[in-house]
Design an enzyme around this catalytic site. Structure first.
Site, PDB file in Angstrom:
ATOM      1  NE  ARG A 243      -2.943  -0.279 -27.842  1.00 12.24           N
ATOM      2  CZ  ARG A 243      -3.972  -1.100 -27.970  1.00 12.24           C
ATOM      3  NH1 ARG A 243      -3.789  -2.410 -27.821  1.00 12.24           N
ATOM      4  NH2 ARG A 243      -5.184  -0.635 -28.240  1.00 12.24           N
ATOM      5  CD  GLU A 272       1.195  -2.511 -33.361  1.00 10.14           C
ATOM      6  OE1 GLU A 272       0.072  -2.241 -33.829  1.00 10.14           O
ATOM      7  OE2 GLU A 272       1.351  -3.090 -32.281  1.00 10.14           O
ATOM      8  CG  HIS A 291      -2.114  -4.887 -32.862  1.00 11.56           C
ATOM      9  ND1 HIS A 291      -1.777  -3.607 -32.485  1.00 11.56           N
ATOM     10  CD2 HIS A 291      -3.103  -5.267 -32.016  1.00 11.56           C
ATOM     11  CE1 HIS A 291      -2.536  -3.227 -31.461  1.00 11.56           C
ATOM     12  NE2 HIS A 291      -3.357  -4.229 -31.162  1.00 11.56           N
TER      13      HIS A 291
END
Length: 326
Positions: A243, A272, A291
């Site tokens: 993360r 994000e 991601h």
């Protein structure tokens, strides 16, 4: 009676339709797919798009559902959450309003995320993105820095849980020395994973590559900062597929701009999607992916098939009068 409406949100890749058999739900409800997500600050957009839905299926931690937002969704009766945790949803707020929250199976493999970390490490070490870009530009080896071998070097793992243990195995398979640290790691657990437990300072100073595998929480937020990057070898690679907020982003950017470390391979970020003008998009010693560490067909099928089955079962109970009142 109004037809039940189901919103499937956060579908950035427009892949959800293909990952499950939705026909059972479509026979009894209206199903709408949204590619967009609703981060903090997008509450008005979420209300505009979702206020007329009874069920919302969200993908992992992309959207934020606060107490204030949930209060503005009057038809909401069920939230289908994917993954094993959902810190992005105020489940207490759902409970007090009689909104059912369900989770998909927590038994999915850690392999996709671990494989992504390994892929980023190998790509960064061997300059694969630069090589691909050179070939596409009509060049060959010109302008590409020589890569490094990983065999015989040291892999430092921050967080030796399920994913970190996979990375330890991969490191051993590559002939690397594997060391590890986390706040609760014991010598016994490190040994079981094939790693040597060291303190945080030694991990960052001795590693040729550092890879992060921690759950984001109060203790891990901002855990890795300027002092850690200052200890790293000039030729070391930093990998984060966990993360973004675990790392002090400004400190990492500063270390990369100063070339205090060789580079970073990142799949996760503070914000994000990553803003278009973010330095990680232009620094030449950053390998960045959007991601996709857990984004694999197998895991998507697990998430969406489980969610479809759970929603279908809830609708059947509701139609038969057995569902808990909302």
């Amino acid at each position: 009676m109004a037809k039940t409406r189901i919103a499937v949100i956060d579908d950035w890749q427009n892949a959800a339709r293909e990952m499950a058999d939705w026909s059972g739900l479509q026979s009894r409800a209206e199903l709408v797919f949204f590619q967009r997500h609703y981060p903090e600050g997008a509450e008005d957009a979420a209300v505009r798009d979702l206020k007329d839905f009874d069920i919302i299926l969200i993908l992992r931690e992309r959207s934020r559902f606060s107490d204030a937002l949930i209060a503005r969704l009057p038809r909401l009766k069920m939230m289908s959450l994917t993954g094993s945790r959902a810190p992005n949803v105020d489940q207490d707020a759902c409970t007090k309003r009689g909104i059912v929250c369900t989770m998909t199976s927590g038994g999915h493999s850690p392999a996709p995320a671990a494989e992504m970390a390994l892929a980023l490490l190998l790509a960064a070490a061997r300059q694969i993105p630069a090589g691909d870009a050179a070939m596409r530009a009509g060049r060959f080896q010109e302008g590409i820095r020589p890569g490094i071998n990983l065999e015989g070097r040291t892999l430092g793992i921050v967080g030796l849980g399920r994913i970190g243990a996979y990375m330890a195995r991969y490191g051993k398979a590559l002939g690397m020395r594997v060391i590890a640290w986390s706040q609760n790691l014991t010598d016994e657990k490190a040994k079981e994973a094939g790693a040597e437990r060291v303190d945080k300072e030694r991990l960052f100073s001795e590693s040729d590559a550092v890879t992060v595998h921690l759950v984001l929480g109060p203790r891990s937020r901002g855990l890795i900062g300027a002092a850690d990057f200052a200890r790293m070898k000039k030729g070391a690679i930093f990998v984060n597929t966990s993360r973004g907020p675990i790392v002090d982003e400004a400190a990492l950017i500063q270390a990369l701009k100063a070339r205090a470390i060789a580079g970073a391979a990142l799949d996760v970020f503070d914000a994000e999607p990553l803003p278009a003008d973010h330095p990680f998009r232009t620094l030449d010693n950053v390998l960045a992916t959007p991601h996709i560490g857990y984004v694999g067909e197998d895991l998507y099928r697990t998430f969406f098939q489980d969610a479809a089955a759970t929603i279908g079962a809830w609708l059947e109970e509701k139609e038969s009068g057995k569902a808990q009142p909302t």
